[in-house]
Write an enzyme that holds these catalytic residues in place. Sequence first.
Site, PDB file in Angstrom:
ATOM      1  N   GLU A  22      -3.943  -3.969  -3.452  1.00  0.00           N
ATOM      2  CA  GLU A  22      -5.170  -4.825  -3.713  1.00  0.00           C
ATOM      3  C   GLU A  22      -6.423  -3.633  -3.237  1.00  0.00           C
ATOM      4  O   GLU A  22      -6.226  -3.182  -1.931  1.00  0.00           O
ATOM      5  CB  GLU A  22      -5.665  -5.878  -2.828  1.00  0.00           C
ATOM      6  CG  GLU A  22      -6.604  -6.686  -3.361  1.00  0.00           C
ATOM      7  CD  GLU A  22      -7.074  -7.918  -2.373  1.00  0.00           C
ATOM      8  OE1 GLU A  22      -5.961  -8.310  -1.778  1.00  0.00           O
ATOM      9  OE2 GLU A  22      -7.964  -8.426  -2.497  1.00  0.00           O
ATOM     10  N   ARG A  53       7.928  -6.561   6.272  1.00  0.00           N
ATOM     11  CA  ARG A  53       6.909  -5.638   6.141  1.00  0.00           C
ATOM     12  C   ARG A  53       6.964  -4.724   7.529  1.00  0.00           C
ATOM     13  O   ARG A  53       7.591  -5.116   8.691  1.00  0.00           O
ATOM     14  CB  ARG A  53       5.504  -6.122   6.073  1.00  0.00           C
ATOM     15  CG  ARG A  53       5.076  -7.262   7.166  1.00  0.00           C
ATOM     16  CD  ARG A  53       3.912  -8.007   6.971  1.00  0.00           C
ATOM     17  NE  ARG A  53       2.415  -7.185   6.683  1.00  0.00           N
ATOM     18  CZ  ARG A  53       2.077  -7.239   5.644  1.00  0.00           C
ATOM     19  NH1 ARG A  53       2.240  -7.957   4.560  1.00  0.00           N
ATOM     20  NH2 ARG A  53       0.785  -6.696   5.784  1.00  0.00           N
ATOM     21  N   LYS A  62      -5.365  -4.547   6.424  1.00  0.00           N
ATOM     22  CA  LYS A  62      -6.794  -3.794   6.113  1.00  0.00           C
ATOM     23  C   LYS A  62      -8.093  -4.450   6.770  1.00  0.00           C
ATOM     24  O   LYS A  62      -9.118  -3.752   6.822  1.00  0.00           O
ATOM     25  CB  LYS A  62      -6.646  -3.639   4.515  1.00  0.00           C
ATOM     26  CG  LYS A  62      -5.839  -2.898   3.993  1.00  0.00           C
ATOM     27  CD  LYS A  62      -5.810  -2.728   2.411  1.00  0.00           C
ATOM     28  CE  LYS A  62      -4.939  -3.770   1.932  1.00  0.00           C
ATOM     29  NZ  LYS A  62      -4.829  -3.887   0.374  1.00  0.00           N
TER      30      LYS A  62
HETATM   31  P1  ATP Z   1      -2.800  -5.858   4.504  1.00  0.00           P
HETATM   32  O1  ATP Z   1      -2.202  -6.980   5.239  1.00  0.00           O
HETATM   33  O2  ATP Z   1      -2.859  -4.579   5.349  1.00  0.00           O
HETATM   34  O3  ATP Z   1      -4.287  -5.982   3.922  1.00  0.00           O
HETATM   35  P2  ATP Z   1      -1.818  -6.350   2.187  1.00  0.00           P
HETATM   36  O4  ATP Z   1      -0.435  -6.951   1.883  1.00  0.00           O
HETATM   37  O5  ATP Z   1      -3.146  -7.265   1.723  1.00  0.00           O
HETATM   38  O6  ATP Z   1      -1.794  -5.579   3.120  1.00  0.00           O
HETATM   39  P3  ATP Z   1      -1.686  -5.071  -0.328  1.00  0.00           P
HETATM   40  O7  ATP Z   1      -2.814  -3.935  -0.983  1.00  0.00           O
HETATM   41  O8  ATP Z   1      -1.772  -6.451  -1.236  1.00  0.00           O
HETATM   42  O9  ATP Z   1      -1.912  -5.328   0.929  1.00  0.00           O
HETATM   43  O10 ATP Z   1      -0.424  -4.420  -0.333  1.00  0.00           O
HETATM   44  C1  ATP Z   1       0.339  -3.623  -1.555  1.00  0.00           C
HETATM   45  C2  ATP Z   1       1.667  -3.442  -1.294  1.00  0.00           C
HETATM   46  O11 ATP Z   1       2.032  -2.923  -0.056  1.00  0.00           O
HETATM   47  C3  ATP Z   1       2.095  -5.035  -1.415  1.00  0.00           C
HETATM   48  O12 ATP Z   1       3.396  -4.940  -2.207  1.00  0.00           O
HETATM   49  C4  ATP Z   1       2.609  -5.339  -0.079  1.00  0.00           C
HETATM   50  O13 ATP Z   1       3.621  -6.073  -0.102  1.00  0.00           O
HETATM   51  C5  ATP Z   1       2.967  -3.792   0.374  1.00  0.00           C
HETATM   52  N1  ATP Z   1       2.647  -3.759   1.943  1.00  0.00           N
HETATM   53  C6  ATP Z   1       1.194  -3.977   2.617  1.00  0.00           C
HETATM   54  N2  ATP Z   1       1.606  -4.117   4.142  1.00  0.00           N
HETATM   55  C7  ATP Z   1       2.718  -3.770   4.199  1.00  0.00           C
HETATM   56  C8  ATP Z   1       3.401  -3.438   5.329  1.00  0.00           C
HETATM   57  N3  ATP Z   1       2.922  -3.481   6.717  1.00  0.00           N
HETATM   58  N4  ATP Z   1       4.640  -3.111   5.281  1.00  0.00           N
HETATM   59  C9  ATP Z   1       5.464  -2.961   4.092  1.00  0.00           C
HETATM   60  N5  ATP Z   1       4.863  -3.348   2.897  1.00  0.00           N
HETATM   61  C10 ATP Z   1       3.515  -3.641   2.784  1.00  0.00           C
HETATM   62 MG    MG Z   2      -2.419  -8.592  -0.080  1.00  0.00          MG
END
Ligand code: ATP
Ligand code: MG
Length: 753
Positions: free
Chosen positions: A31, A258, A268
Site C-alpha cells: 500500500e 512477518r 509504517k
Molecule cells: P506495515 O504494517 O508496516 O504498515 P503493511 O502490511 O501494512 O505493513 P503493506 O504495504 O500492506 O504493508 O505490505 C506489502 C506487503 O509486504 C504485504 O504482502 C505484506 O504482507 C508484506 N509485509 C509487510 N510488512 C512485513 C513484514 N514485517 N515482514 C514480512 N512481510 C511484510
Molecule cells: Mg497493509
Amino acid sequence: MSEHKDFLRTIVEKDLKAGKYKNIITRFPPEPNGFPHIGHAKSIAINFGIARDYNGHCNLRMDDTNPTTEDTRYVEALKDAVTWLGFKWDGDVRYTSDYFDKLYEYAIELVKMGKAYVDSLDEETMREYRGSVTEAGRRSEYANRSVEENLDLLERMKNGEFEDGAHVLRAKIDMGAANMKMRDPLLYRIRHAHHYRAGDKWAIYPMYDFGHCLSDYIEGITHSICTLEFENNRDIYDWVLETLGLQPPRPYQHEFARLGINYTVMSKRKLLELVNEKRVNGWDDPRMPTIAGLRRRGYTPESILNFCDQIGIAKANSTVDVSQLEFCIRDDLNTKVPRVMSVLDPLKVTIANYEGSEELDASYYPDDIPKEGSRKIPFSKEIYIERDDFDENPPKGYFRLTPEQSVRLKHAYIITCKEVKKDESGNITEIIAEYHPNSKSGQDTSGIKVKSAIQWVDAASAKQVEVRLYERLYACENPQNMEDLNPNSLKIIKNALIEPAVVTEKPDVRFQFERHGYFYADSIDYTDAKPVFNKIVGLKESWGKKNSIEKCSTRIERVEDKKVQIDGKTEAMSETEQSLLNRYTNEFGLNSMLADILARDEKLSSFYEYTLLLHNSPVTIANIVANEVARELKEKQSSELKFTPSQIAELVKMIDDGTISNKIAKSVFEEMATSGEDPMLIVQAKGLIQISDTSVIEPIIDEVIAKNQDNVAKFKAGNTNLLGFFVGQVLKMTSGKANPSVVNELVAQKLNK
Ligand code: ATP
Ligand code: MG
C-alpha cells in the site's frame, strides 16, 4: 536458489508438477502509504525470488484502495526499493485503482446473485450484531432488501449521493461462521475523498478483502503470498472467487510469518510518526529500518538479501535479533572494502627525531582477503593518533602507547613516547615521541617488541571530515513509544581526520576505518569540500548485550511461566518451553534429552537459535551448545562469553565439511572459550586440520600393521575386535588428526586382504 527449500517453494513445485499452473506469477502488493522497510524486503525477496526461481514473473502492484493516506512519493520509494534490491517487475507497475471499474462490475454481479447487500446499520450496531468468538452474530434487517433496491443504492453510493458511513456493501455469507471474518464482511465503503490517481471519480472504495483477491485474479496471479495476520481472511478470498464462479486457474493465498527485528519498530504508521515528529531526519534517516535508510547508512543489497535468506521463511512469527542483520553487512563488506586509517578524536604526536617526509606503501586489504590494491600514505614529523591510544597510567593489559611502552604506527614505524605536554587544567595536548628508523613496517630490523599497532594520520596531509556514528534507534528490545528512543542513536563528530586517499582516490564509496568500523560516504550531504561519512556498523558483533538489563518505559513483561513440581521429580515445562521442545524434536530432529536441555534454558535456546540462523546444522550445533556452551554459561552471563554465536557457527561448519573432527572441535572450543580467538585461526595456527587424504593415511596404517604382526595374525584368526586397536594406533600416530571414518575403512580393507 536457496539450498533448503522452504514451504512456499515446496507448494509451488507441487502445483507445477500437478499441472495446476503453467507459469508461476506472484506479486508484491504494497500500500503506497509509507516508505518500505526491511520487512517489505523480506516479502520482496520471497515474491520476486520465487518468480525468478521458477521462471515465472512477479508484478509490482500498488494496493491503493485507501485514498486518504496514499501518495505518489511512496510509489516512487517502493519502485526504488525493489530495483535497488536487484529485482525487476513484469511490465508496468500495476495499481488496484486501475481495476476500480472492473471491481465494481464484480460487486454488481454479487448483488444480482443475492450474495451481497447494502447495509445501513450504524457502525456500533453493526459491531454488536457481529457477535463474539463464542456467540453467533445476527444478520441486519437490511439484508432482506431486494436485488433491485440493493442495485439502486449501490449505484447511488458510487455517485456520491450519501454521506460517509451511511451505507456499506456487505457479502452475504454466514453470521454464525466460526471464523468471524466470514460474518458478512464489508466489500465497499463510502469515502468522499480525492484519490491520488483516480481523482474524484469514486465516492466508494473497495475493501482489502474484496479488492485483493480480485486484483490477483485479474492479473493471473497463481500464488498470493501474504503475512500471517491474513490467515483468517483466506476464507473470504476463496469465497469471493468461488461465488463469482471465476474460471481456473485462479490464485490461492499462502501465509508466512512477518519479520520483526528487536530495537526497532516495523510498522509504517509508527515510522511515519517518527518522521512527522522529527525524531529522525526523514524516511531515509540512516537509523530507520526503511530500505531507504539502510541504503543511506551503507547497507548493500547483497547483505539484505543474505539476511532475508538466512532468516528463512517460517509459519510462526518471531523476532530476529538486529545483530543478525549487522552480521550480514559486516560479512559482506569484510571481503569487499578497503581498509584505511582515520582518527576520530585526534591527539597530536610530534616525532622529534624525524625530518622531511616520505610516502609509505600500504595495502588496502589484510592478508586473508584475496584482493589487491594499495595506496601511498604520507608520513612526516607531525601526526595524529587516537586520544585513547595513549594512556599515562594504563590499566593492566593495555597494549598501546604509554610513557613506558612503545607502539607500532600501522604501515609505518615504531615510536616511543618521550614527553607528555599538558595544558593548565592537566589535559594532554601533545606527545613528543621518537621513531626507530630501522623499524619500518615490512623491513623491521630493530628487534623491538611491541604489543599492538595503532592507526594514525599525517597532520600535514590529513583531511578533515564529518563522521556520523549511529547506534540503535531504540534503547530497548521491544520499543513501545517515543520514550524508548535511544538518546545516543546519533553522535556527530565534526572534525575527524582521515588519510588523504579516502577523499582523493575513492576506490569504493565504502571503507573500513581501521579499528572503528565500516563507513559509507553519505549520498546526500557528502561534498569534496566537506566529506561526510556514515558509520554502517562496528567491527565486532554485539550479541550478548541484549541480555543485559535495559531501561524501557513500558516493557512487555514475559508472562512469568510457572514451573510446577510434579511428584517432586520432573519439573513441568512452561508453554513456551514445551513449544520449543516440540520444535526441536519434530523440526530439527534432536533427541529428547538434547531438546530438553535447550528448551528449558532461555539463554541456551536463544544462543542455539541464533547460531542456527548462521549455519543450518541443527544437531551438531545442539550438541555443542547443550554441552560446551552450557558449561560456560553456568558460570557466566551471555555478555561475558569470549566467543560469539557466529564463531560457534564457524566451528560447526568446519566439523560439517570435514575440516576437523568432533574431538578436535572440543579442544578448539576450549581455546575459543579462553582466548576468544576465531576457530579458523586456532585450527590453522595449531595445524589441527583433519587428515582425510588416503595417500597420507595409508603409509601410516602400513607402518602400524608392520609393527604389530602378531595382532594381525590374531585378527586373521578371527579376533575382529582388534580392528579398534589398529584404528586407535593410527589415530595416535596422527595426534588424532586423521579422519576416523577414513581410517576405519582403510584399516578394514587392508586387514581383510
Ligand atoms: P506495515 O504494517 O508496516 O504498515 P503493511 O502490511 O501494512 O505493513 P503493506 O504495504 O500492506 O504493508 O505490505 C506489502 C506487503 O509486504 C504485504 O504482502 C505484506 O504482507 C508484506 N509485509 C509487510 N510488512 C512485513 C513484514 N514485517 N515482514 C514480512 N512481510 C511484510
Ligand atoms: Mg497493509
